[in-house]
Design a protein around this motif. Structure first.
Motif, short mmCIF file in Angstrom:
data_model
loop_
_atom_site.label_atom_id
_atom_site.label_comp_id
_atom_site.label_asym_id
_atom_site.label_seq_id
_atom_site.Cartn_x
_atom_site.Cartn_y
_atom_site.Cartn_z
N LEU A 126 0.81 -1.21 0.00
CA LEU A 126 0.00 0.00 0.00
C LEU A 126 0.85 1.27 0.00
O LEU A 126 0.33 2.37 0.19
N GLY A 127 2.16 1.10 -0.19
CA GLY A 127 3.04 2.25 -0.31
C GLY A 127 3.46 2.88 1.00
O GLY A 127 3.80 4.06 1.06
N ALA A 128 3.46 2.10 2.07
CA ALA A 128 3.85 2.61 3.39
C ALA A 128 4.90 1.69 4.00
O ALA A 128 5.06 0.53 3.60
N GLY A 129 5.62 2.20 4.99
CA GLY A 129 6.56 1.38 5.72
C GLY A 129 5.87 0.64 6.84
O GLY A 129 4.72 0.93 7.20
N ASP A 130 6.56 -0.32 7.43
CA ASP A 130 6.01 -1.09 8.54
C ASP A 130 6.08 -0.25 9.82
O ASP A 130 6.83 0.71 9.91
N GLY A 131 5.28 -0.64 10.80
CA GLY A 131 5.36 0.02 12.10
C GLY A 131 4.28 1.04 12.35
O GLY A 131 4.57 2.21 12.63
N ASP A 132 3.04 0.62 12.27
CA ASP A 132 1.89 1.49 12.58
C ASP A 132 1.82 2.72 11.69
O ASP A 132 1.41 3.80 12.12
N ARG A 133 2.21 2.57 10.43
CA ARG A 133 2.13 3.70 9.50
C ARG A 133 0.87 3.68 8.65
O ARG A 133 0.61 4.61 7.91
N LEU A 134 0.12 2.60 8.73
CA LEU A 134 -1.18 2.53 8.05
C LEU A 134 -2.28 2.95 9.01
O LEU A 134 -2.15 2.82 10.23
N THR A 135 -3.37 3.42 8.46
CA THR A 135 -4.55 3.65 9.29
C THR A 135 -5.30 2.33 9.44
O THR A 135 -5.10 1.38 8.67
N ARG A 136 -6.17 2.30 10.43
CA ARG A 136 -7.02 1.12 10.62
C ARG A 136 -7.82 0.81 9.35
O ARG A 136 -7.88 -0.34 8.91
N ASP A 137 -8.40 1.83 8.75
CA ASP A 137 -9.23 1.61 7.57
C ASP A 137 -8.42 1.07 6.40
O ASP A 137 -8.90 0.17 5.68
N GLN A 138 -7.22 1.58 6.20
CA GLN A 138 -6.38 1.08 5.10
C GLN A 138 -6.06 -0.40 5.31
O GLN A 138 -6.17 -1.21 4.40
N ALA A 139 -5.62 -0.74 6.51
CA ALA A 139 -5.21 -2.11 6.79
C ALA A 139 -6.38 -3.08 6.69
O ALA A 139 -6.27 -4.15 6.07
N LEU A 140 -7.51 -2.71 7.27
CA LEU A 140 -8.63 -3.64 7.31
C LEU A 140 -9.34 -3.76 5.97
O LEU A 140 -9.94 -4.80 5.68
N ALA A 141 -9.26 -2.73 5.13
CA ALA A 141 -9.79 -2.87 3.77
C ALA A 141 -8.99 -3.92 3.01
O ALA A 141 -9.56 -4.74 2.26
N ALA A 142 -7.68 -3.94 3.21
CA ALA A 142 -6.85 -4.95 2.56
C ALA A 142 -7.16 -6.34 3.11
O ALA A 142 -7.22 -7.33 2.36
N VAL A 143 -7.36 -6.44 4.42
CA VAL A 143 -7.72 -7.73 5.02
C VAL A 143 -9.05 -8.23 4.47
O VAL A 143 -9.21 -9.42 4.17
N ALA A 144 -10.01 -7.33 4.33
CA ALA A 144 -11.32 -7.73 3.80
C ALA A 144 -11.21 -8.30 2.40
O ALA A 144 -11.90 -9.27 2.05
N ARG A 145 -10.35 -7.72 1.57
CA ARG A 145 -10.16 -8.25 0.21
C ARG A 145 -9.57 -9.65 0.26
O ARG A 145 -9.94 -10.52 -0.54
N ILE A 146 -8.65 -9.87 1.19
CA ILE A 146 -8.06 -11.20 1.33
C ILE A 146 -9.13 -12.20 1.78
O ILE A 146 -9.24 -13.31 1.23
N VAL A 147 -9.91 -11.83 2.77
CA VAL A 147 -10.98 -12.71 3.26
C VAL A 147 -11.94 -13.07 2.13
O VAL A 147 -12.36 -14.23 1.99
N ASP A 148 -12.29 -12.10 1.30
CA ASP A 148 -13.24 -12.33 0.21
C ASP A 148 -12.66 -13.23 -0.88
O ASP A 148 -13.41 -13.80 -1.68
N THR A 149 -11.33 -13.37 -0.89
CA THR A 149 -10.66 -14.11 -1.97
C THR A 149 -10.40 -15.56 -1.61
O THR A 149 -10.24 -16.39 -2.51
N VAL A 150 -10.37 -15.89 -0.32
CA VAL A 150 -10.05 -17.25 0.09
C VAL A 150 -11.23 -17.86 0.86
O VAL A 150 -12.14 -17.15 1.30
N SER A 151 -11.18 -19.17 1.01
CA SER A 151 -12.25 -19.85 1.74
C SER A 151 -11.79 -20.37 3.10
O SER A 151 -12.61 -20.85 3.88
N VAL A 152 -10.49 -20.29 3.37
CA VAL A 152 -9.95 -20.76 4.65
C VAL A 152 -9.98 -19.61 5.65
O VAL A 152 -10.13 -18.44 5.29
N PRO A 153 -9.82 -19.92 6.95
CA PRO A 153 -9.80 -18.85 7.95
C PRO A 153 -8.63 -17.89 7.72
O PRO A 153 -7.55 -18.29 7.26
N VAL A 154 -8.85 -16.62 8.05
CA VAL A 154 -7.82 -15.59 7.92
C VAL A 154 -7.56 -14.96 9.28
O VAL A 154 -8.50 -14.64 10.02
#
Length: 277
Positions: free
Chosen positions: A54-82
């Motif tokens: 997402l164009g950021a460095g590690d270490g709490d440099r993302l916002t909650r919304d940025q990070a969780l939007a990416a997680v949601a896309r991953i969840v929608d793409t797989v069928s196993v637990p995330v």
């Protein structure tokens, strides 16, 4: 959230000391699908790999919304637990961590890693009582939602070099692990240590599943299993390896004008087919 709780229960049951859950960490939808099709029983995110994507460095440099939007896309793409690496919880206080957990559940993930290290100001580790309060808030938010979220408490004593000497560092790790488990954590993640003697001591003295982060130079999974580890992940390792390939192939193309680094790439149709379910 019946479906989510079923996934959460299935994910929790995968943490078996001596028969560890192996998690090749993903950072986007494509890497998650590839990990799933390779046979992974669950998908874990890497906060570093996800931030880089997402164009950021590690270490709490993302916002909650940025990070969780990416997680949601991953969840929608797989069928196993995330399970989602949410760094320090994307919040200043315990109430904010609870809000993050509610967002994790809304994204469809059924596990979280919450680290006790901090990246700005003061000591490298949060005070034990403060971090225990953050873990308790995460547990409370999940329980209120009726989801058996697996809370993996990350203890950064080894990554941050806390404590003077081997014995003190181990004692400090065990103290923090016990406090976090008492606060409602389900497992303990101690990155930065893979030597068999220390891993064995952690497994023997931590009253919960132990997760270690492996990579080049670490004992193989079979050896870690024999030590009683319940979960093995690789952090940003896969992302780093993938990015090394990109850099090498780009350099070859730009300097030599050849394409050897692209040999062995996945077939276009195979990759495209991952998303045509």
């Amino acid at each position: 959230m019946t479906h989510e709780n079923d996934l959460a229960t299935a994910f929790r049951d995968l943490h078996v000391p001596g028969s560890p859950l192996v998690l090749p960490n993903a950072w986007d939808a494509a890497s998650a699908r590839l990990v799933e099709t390779a046979g992974a029983a669950a998908v874990a995110t890497t906060s570093a790999g996800l931030a880089w994507a997402l164009g950021a460095g590690d270490g709490d440099r993302l916002t909650r919304d940025q990070a969780l939007a990416a997680v949601a896309r991953i969840v929608d793409t797989v069928s196993v637990p995330v399970t989602a690496d949410v760094e320090g919880g994307y919040a200043e206080d315990a109430a904010g961590v609870a809000e993050t957990v509610r967002a994790v559940l809304a994204a469809g993930a059924v596990g979280v890693n919450i680290e006790d290290g901090r990246h700005t100001g003061g000591e490298p580790l949060r005070p034990v009582a403060e971090q225990a309060g953050r873990i308790a808030a995460a547990r409370g938010a999940a329980d209120a939602a009726g989801v058996s979220l697996f809370v993996n408490a990350r203890v950064d004593t080894y990554l941050r070099g806390a404590g003077e000497g081997v014995a003190e560092r181990l004692a400090l790790t065990l103290e923090r692990a016990a406090a976090f488990l008492d606060a409602g954590a389900d497992g303990v993640f101690v990155p930065g240590v893979v030597d068999p003697e220390t891993v064995e001591a952690l497994v023997a003295k931590v009253d919960g599943p132990v997760n270690v982060m492996a990579g080049p130079g670490a004992p193989p999974v079979a050896r870690l299993a024999a030590l009683g580890v319940a979960r093995v992940s690789v952090g940003s390792g896969l992302a780093q390896a993938a990015h090394a390939l990109v850099r090498g192939a780009a350099r070859e193309l730009l300097t030599e004008g050849t394409y050897g680094s692209l040999t062995g790439g996945l077939d276009f149709g195979e990759v495209d087919g991952l998303f045509r379910r």
